[in-house]
Scaffold this motif. Structure first.
Motif, short mmCIF file in Angstrom:
data_model
loop_
_atom_site.label_atom_id
_atom_site.label_comp_id
_atom_site.label_asym_id
_atom_site.label_seq_id
_atom_site.Cartn_x
_atom_site.Cartn_y
_atom_site.Cartn_z
N ILE A 19 0.86 -1.16 -0.08
CA ILE A 19 -0.05 -0.08 0.04
C ILE A 19 0.97 1.43 -0.04
N TRP A 20 2.06 1.24 0.75
CA TRP A 20 2.74 2.37 0.78
C TRP A 20 3.50 2.75 -0.63
N LEU A 21 3.85 1.54 -1.06
CA LEU A 21 4.46 1.67 -2.65
C LEU A 21 3.39 2.29 -3.47
N ILE A 22 2.19 1.75 -3.39
CA ILE A 22 1.24 2.40 -4.39
C ILE A 22 1.07 3.78 -4.14
N VAL A 23 1.01 4.19 -2.54
CA VAL A 23 0.57 5.85 -2.38
C VAL A 23 2.04 6.76 -2.93
N VAL A 24 3.27 5.99 -2.74
CA VAL A 24 4.45 6.82 -3.28
C VAL A 24 4.45 7.09 -4.63
N LEU A 25 4.06 5.79 -5.25
CA LEU A 25 4.01 5.85 -6.89
C LEU A 25 2.92 6.77 -7.42
N ILE A 65 11.71 9.87 -3.27
CA ILE A 65 12.79 8.92 -3.43
C ILE A 65 13.13 8.51 -1.77
N VAL A 66 13.00 9.57 -0.94
CA VAL A 66 13.42 9.18 0.29
C VAL A 66 12.41 8.34 1.04
N VAL A 71 10.03 3.22 3.05
CA VAL A 71 9.27 1.83 2.93
C VAL A 71 9.66 0.74 2.80
N PHE A 72 10.96 0.55 2.25
CA PHE A 72 11.72 -0.70 2.18
C PHE A 72 12.32 -1.06 3.35
#
Length: 134
Positions: A19-25, A65-66, A71-72
């Motif tokens: 979910i965090w990846l989707i939000v950041v993208l 990017i940060v 997230v990772f």
């Protein structure tokens, strides 16, 4: 959803990560749209110039990017990353609330709800034990 993946990571943390990846993208795409659109059209660009729009887009990309790195790190079990994401989630939800008062769009609300869900998932199930082990 209290299962564990092969890596020993709880499923709740994995779902939160996605979910965090989707939000950041989505934030990156939003930044690109603002950059391409010129921050509100030709009239706005002529009034203040394109410098602030470009600077804002560059800052947004750096923040994204940060945020991706954080997230990772959260996915890898770093508790400090989980806390930073909690703070970012609070700030984003507050931003959505302020935007709602000024007529924010549905994407802001969807992003806000996604961030709330992702944040809750970082703290339920086996997540607390996972972050303590690391």
């Amino acid at each position: 959803m209290s299962g564990t993946t092969r890596s020993g990571r709880p499923t709740t943390v994995t779902v939160s990560f996605i979910i965090w990846l989707i939000v950041v993208l989505a934030n990156i795409i939003s930044g690109i749209v603002v950059l391409v659109a010129g921050g509100g059209g030709a009239a706005a660009a002529n009034a203040v110039g394109t410098g602030p729009v470009v600077a804002g887009a560059i800052i947004s990309f750096i923040i994204a990017i940060v945020e991706l790195i954080i997230v990772f790190k959260m996915r890898d079990g770093r508790n400090w990353a989980r806390i930073v994401l909690l703070v970012l989630a609070i700030l984003q939800v507050l931003n959505v609330g302020v935007g709602a008062a000024s007529g924010s769009n549905a994407f802001g609300w969807i992003g806000g709800i996604a961030v709330i869900v992702a944040t809750i998932l970082m703290f339920v199930g086996g997540a607390n034990a996972y972050f303590r082990r690391r």
